[in-house]
Design a protein around this motif. Structure first.
Motif, PDB file in Angstrom:
ATOM      1  N   GLY A  99      38.037  37.420  34.850  1.00 47.69           N
ATOM      2  CA  GLY A  99      38.543  38.779  34.580  1.00 47.69           C
ATOM      3  C   GLY A  99      37.553  39.649  33.819  1.00 47.69           C
ATOM      4  N   PRO A 100      37.126  39.235  32.630  1.00 49.85           N
ATOM      5  CA  PRO A 100      36.163  40.054  31.881  1.00 49.85           C
ATOM      6  C   PRO A 100      34.844  40.250  32.623  1.00 49.85           C
TER       7      PRO A 100
ATOM      8  N   TYR B 121      44.005  47.418  33.640  1.00 51.98           N
ATOM      9  CA  TYR B 121      42.616  47.214  34.065  1.00 51.98           C
ATOM     10  C   TYR B 121      41.789  48.486  33.878  1.00 51.98           C
TER      11      TYR B 121
ATOM     12  N   ARG C 231      40.918  48.675  30.293  1.00 52.68           N
ATOM     13  CA  ARG C 231      39.840  47.730  29.975  1.00 52.68           C
ATOM     14  C   ARG C 231      38.488  48.298  30.406  1.00 52.68           C
TER      15      ARG C 231
ATOM     16  N   ILE D  23      45.467  35.737  38.829  1.00 57.25           N
ATOM     17  CA  ILE D  23      46.088  36.358  37.649  1.00 57.25           C
ATOM     18  C   ILE D  23      47.574  36.423  37.947  1.00 57.25           C
TER      19      ILE D  23
ATOM     20  N   ARG E  92      34.393  35.801  28.391  1.00 59.00           N
ATOM     21  CA  ARG E  92      34.317  36.909  27.408  1.00 59.00           C
ATOM     22  C   ARG E  92      32.926  36.977  26.802  1.00 59.00           C
TER      23      ARG E  92
ATOM     24  N   THR F 296      34.553  40.570  35.823  1.00 60.21           N
ATOM     25  CA  THR F 296      34.789  41.581  36.857  1.00 60.21           C
ATOM     26  C   THR F 296      34.520  42.980  36.304  1.00 60.21           C
ATOM     27  N   ILE F 297      34.993  43.206  35.091  1.00 61.01           N
ATOM     28  CA  ILE F 297      34.771  44.501  34.442  1.00 61.01           C
ATOM     29  C   ILE F 297      33.269  44.727  34.223  1.00 61.01           C
TER      30      ILE F 297
ATOM     31  N   LEU G 154      35.424  54.535  41.907  1.00 56.29           N
ATOM     32  CA  LEU G 154      36.314  53.480  42.416  1.00 56.29           C
ATOM     33  C   LEU G 154      37.751  53.965  42.435  1.00 56.29           C
ATOM     34  N   VAL G 155      38.485  53.487  43.432  1.00 56.83           N
ATOM     35  CA  VAL G 155      39.920  53.728  43.515  1.00 56.83           C
ATOM     36  C   VAL G 155      40.598  52.418  43.142  1.00 56.83           C
ATOM     37  N   GLN G 156      41.372  52.446  42.070  1.00 49.63           N
ATOM     38  CA  GLN G 156      42.021  51.218  41.620  1.00 49.63           C
ATOM     39  C   GLN G 156      42.997  50.737  42.694  1.00 49.63           C
ATOM     40  N   LEU G 157      42.889  49.470  43.076  1.00 48.78           N
ATOM     41  CA  LEU G 157      43.763  48.880  44.086  1.00 48.78           C
ATOM     42  C   LEU G 157      44.800  48.000  43.395  1.00 48.78           C
TER      43      LEU G 157
ATOM     44  N   GLY H 228      40.193  35.117  30.131  1.00 49.57           N
ATOM     45  CA  GLY H 228      38.915  34.868  29.470  1.00 49.57           C
ATOM     46  C   GLY H 228      37.855  34.253  30.374  1.00 49.57           C
ATOM     47  N   GLY H 229      38.068  34.274  31.686  1.00 50.24           N
ATOM     48  CA  GLY H 229      37.072  33.735  32.614  1.00 50.24           C
ATOM     49  C   GLY H 229      36.513  34.821  33.514  1.00 50.24           C
TER      50      GLY H 229
ATOM     51  N   PHE I  17      33.357  48.302  48.809  1.00 53.01           N
ATOM     52  CA  PHE I  17      34.401  48.117  49.819  1.00 53.01           C
ATOM     53  C   PHE I  17      34.195  48.987  51.065  1.00 53.01           C
TER      54      PHE I  17
HETATM   55  N1  LIG Z   1      39.122  49.083  43.035  1.00 54.46           N
HETATM   56  C1  LIG Z   1      39.392  47.995  42.340  1.00 54.46           C
HETATM   57  N2  LIG Z   1      38.387  47.323  41.740  1.00 54.46           N
HETATM   58  C2  LIG Z   1      38.668  46.209  40.992  1.00 54.46           C
HETATM   59  O1  LIG Z   1      37.747  45.582  40.451  1.00 54.46           O
HETATM   60  C3  LIG Z   1      40.029  45.783  40.858  1.00 54.46           C
HETATM   61  C4  LIG Z   1      41.014  46.512  41.522  1.00 54.46           C
HETATM   62  N3  LIG Z   1      40.678  47.598  42.245  1.00 54.46           N
HETATM   63  N4  LIG Z   1      42.311  46.131  41.449  1.00 54.46           N
HETATM   64  C5  LIG Z   1      42.742  44.981  40.696  1.00 54.46           C
HETATM   65  C6  LIG Z   1      41.640  43.957  40.504  1.00 54.46           C
HETATM   66  C7  LIG Z   1      41.867  43.053  39.339  1.00 54.46           C
HETATM   67  N5  LIG Z   1      40.817  43.333  38.387  1.00 54.46           N
HETATM   68  C8  LIG Z   1      40.734  42.792  37.105  1.00 54.46           C
HETATM   69  C9  LIG Z   1      39.897  43.271  36.126  1.00 54.46           C
HETATM   70  C10 LIG Z   1      39.895  42.731  34.838  1.00 54.46           C
HETATM   71  C11 LIG Z   1      40.722  41.707  34.482  1.00 54.46           C
HETATM   72  C12 LIG Z   1      40.717  41.176  33.082  1.00 54.46           C
HETATM   73  O2  LIG Z   1      39.995  41.619  32.221  1.00 54.46           O
HETATM   74  N6  LIG Z   1      41.561  40.174  32.779  1.00 54.46           N
HETATM   75  C13 LIG Z   1      41.678  39.569  31.475  1.00 54.46           C
HETATM   76  C14 LIG Z   1      43.133  39.600  31.034  1.00 54.46           C
HETATM   77  C15 LIG Z   1      43.664  41.003  30.920  1.00 54.46           C
HETATM   78  C16 LIG Z   1      43.764  41.435  29.487  1.00 54.46           C
HETATM   79  O3  LIG Z   1      44.773  41.068  28.878  1.00 54.46           O
HETATM   80  O4  LIG Z   1      42.856  42.114  29.023  1.00 54.46           O
HETATM   81  C17 LIG Z   1      41.230  38.132  31.517  1.00 54.46           C
HETATM   82  O5  LIG Z   1      41.289  37.521  32.586  1.00 54.46           O
HETATM   83  O6  LIG Z   1      40.809  37.622  30.484  1.00 54.46           O
HETATM   84  C18 LIG Z   1      41.556  41.196  35.444  1.00 54.46           C
HETATM   85  C19 LIG Z   1      41.556  41.724  36.744  1.00 54.46           C
HETATM   86  C20 LIG Z   1      40.009  44.297  38.906  1.00 54.46           C
HETATM   87  N7  LIG Z   1      40.415  44.671  40.130  1.00 54.46           N
END
Ligand SMILES: Nc1nc(=O)c2c([nH]1)NC[C@@H]1CN(c3ccc(C(=O)N[C@@H](CCC(=O)O)C(=O)O)cc3)C=[N+]21
Length: 399
Positions: A350-351, A86, A89, A319, A45, A353-354, A132-135, A347-348, A159
């Motif tokens: 995941g954030p 996601y 977020r 996750i 984070r 990735t965003i 991006l297309v969410q997967l 908190g590792g 991708f």
């Molecule tokens: N086209 C595409 N691009 C992606 O980058 C993509 C996707 N599809 N599909 C699904 C996965 C998964 N992913 C995550 C993003 C943020 C958290 C995240 O912020 N997680 C928080 C917990 C979630 C919360 O409660 O906020 C954490 O780990 O601290 C997790 C997973 C992106 N993805």
């Protein structure tokens, strides 16, 4: 004699450590205890917040010079709660960084043509730098075909086969790098984890995480990268291999979510879990060779302390929702006593990735609006990532 000072022992790990001492009777009498660690956790984070602040400055600069903000187009198909979370977020992060976002939602039962048409429209929009297309997509829509319909210069997930292909060519990753892999590398770099010369094991071979990470770890100078293919752990998911596991699943589905599991049911689930783990005979031996262990499987608390080399860096990309809580693929409490460095869930990664997704959008806008920057001739990946650069190149890019 200190364990840490003996290079043979340090490299070969605890099993041979024991052998070393049993070969010498004088030392058998006073064996030193195996080393224990208290893992340092990398704060995803905090690292993501730093990255967002950098990106906000770049975004403001782009607005000032080019007259518009970086733009992101997002396609969301169906209403999976995790995908919606996601996407939310990402929207929050875009607001923080100063990226304008356009979300297009499509129903679950739309056709692949519908998705491709929306991707085409967003890619053709001059105010949008990345799409991006969410997967995952619904099972009847081919993700590969959708990826192929992208304009590669707007494929900020990396991708599209052109971007994937570039990434697989040693030292020539000049396109977009998938966000989870990029975020993981930056988190490791921020935490001071050295990849050069490391033995890396990546458990999981997905197109989105395992494969890109393995390629980038190799480019970052890892001595070896071992990818553990899904056949090595598919037993965890295969009901056929464990009839009791299947029975427990059926029972759990029948009870959930109204009745919380009772003590005997929980005990039986734990029992069945142990049975499934017995099918993984060779896996702990492989993971124990890793200086840097990445786990991206999607099975809660799969990796326990006995799977980890003392002092290793353990990256948890899993996750999973277990008992209403988000847990990773690593048994955090147990492994923390053996690993040197760990990434927590949540908190590792995941954030990060965003933040990496937004990094790719800003980089795309910068290249598009301010002109592409010079690609440095010789720079290690870590240094470039710290400078927030999209492109990287290596001295040894001969195939
Ligand atoms: N086209 C595409 N691009 C992606 O980058 C993509 C996707 N599809 N599909 C699904 C996965 C998964 N992913 C995550 C993003 C943020 C958290 C995240 O912020 N997680 C928080 C917990 C979630 C919360 O409660 O906020 C954490 O780990 O601290 C997790 C997973 C992106 N993805």
């Amino acid at each position: 004699m200190s364990h840490a000072c003996n290079p043979v022992i340090r490299i070969l790990g605890p099993k041979l450590y024991a052998l070393h001492f049993t070969s010498s009777p004088a030392l058998v009498a006073t064996p030193e205890p195996l080393p224990t660690h208290t893992a340092r956790f990398l704060d995803g984070r905090a690292a993501a917040a730093d990255w967002h602040a950098e990106l906000a400055r770049e975004s403001a600069h782009i607005l000032k010079v080019a007259g518009r903000r970086p733009g992101l187009g997002v396609v969301l198909v169906g209403d999976r709660p995790d995908s919606k979370l996601y996407v939310t977020r990402k929207r929050e992060a875009c607001e923080k960084v100063g990226i304008s976002e356009r979300l297009v939602q499509l129903p679950d039962d739309c056709s692949i043509g519908d998705v491709q048409r929306v991707v085409g429209e967003l890619c053709a929009d001059p105010g949008i730098d990345g799409v991006l297309v969410q997967l995952p997509l619904p099972p009847d829509i081919s993700e590969e075909r959708v990826m192929e319909s992208f304009d590669p210069s707007k494929d900020i997930d990396g991708f599209h086969p052109l971007n994937m292909g570039r990434m697989l060519m040693r030292g020539r990753s000049t396109g977009f790098v998938p966000a989870t892999a990029l975020g993981t590398l930056r988190l490791l770099a921020a935490g001071g984890v050295e990849l050069r010369g490391a033995s890396v094991v990546v458990v999981g071979d997905s197109n989105t995480v395992g494969t890109p990470l393995a390629a980038l770890m190799r480019d970052a100078g890892a001595a070896s990268v071992t990818v553990v293919h899904r056949t090595s752990y598919s037993a965890l998911f295969a009901d056929a291999l464990s009839p009791r596991l299947a029975a427990a699943r059926v029972a759990a589905a029948a009870c959930a979510p109204r009745v919380p599991p009772g003590p005997s049911q929980a005990a039986r689930a734990a029992d069945v879990r142990e049975e499934a783990l017995e099918h993984l005979a060779g896996l702990p031996g492989i993971t124990r060779t890793a200086d840097v262990l990445v786990v991206a499987v999607g099975y809660p608390r799969l990796v326990r302390a006995s799977w980890v080399k003392p002092g290793a860096a353990v990256v948890d990309v899993g996750i999973n929702v277990e008992g209403g809580r988000v847990v990773g693929d690593v048994d955090e409490a147990g492994v923390a006593g053996v690993a040197g460095v760990m990434t927590p869930v949540p908190g590792g990664v995941g954030p990060m990735t965003i933040a990496a997704t937004l990094h790719n959008v800003v980089a795309s806008a910068r290249d598009r609006l301010l002109g592409p920057r010079e690609v440095p001739q010789v720079e290690p990946l870590g240094g470039l990532l710290r400078r927030g650069d999209l492109h990287y190149a290596f001295p040894d890019s001969r195939t």
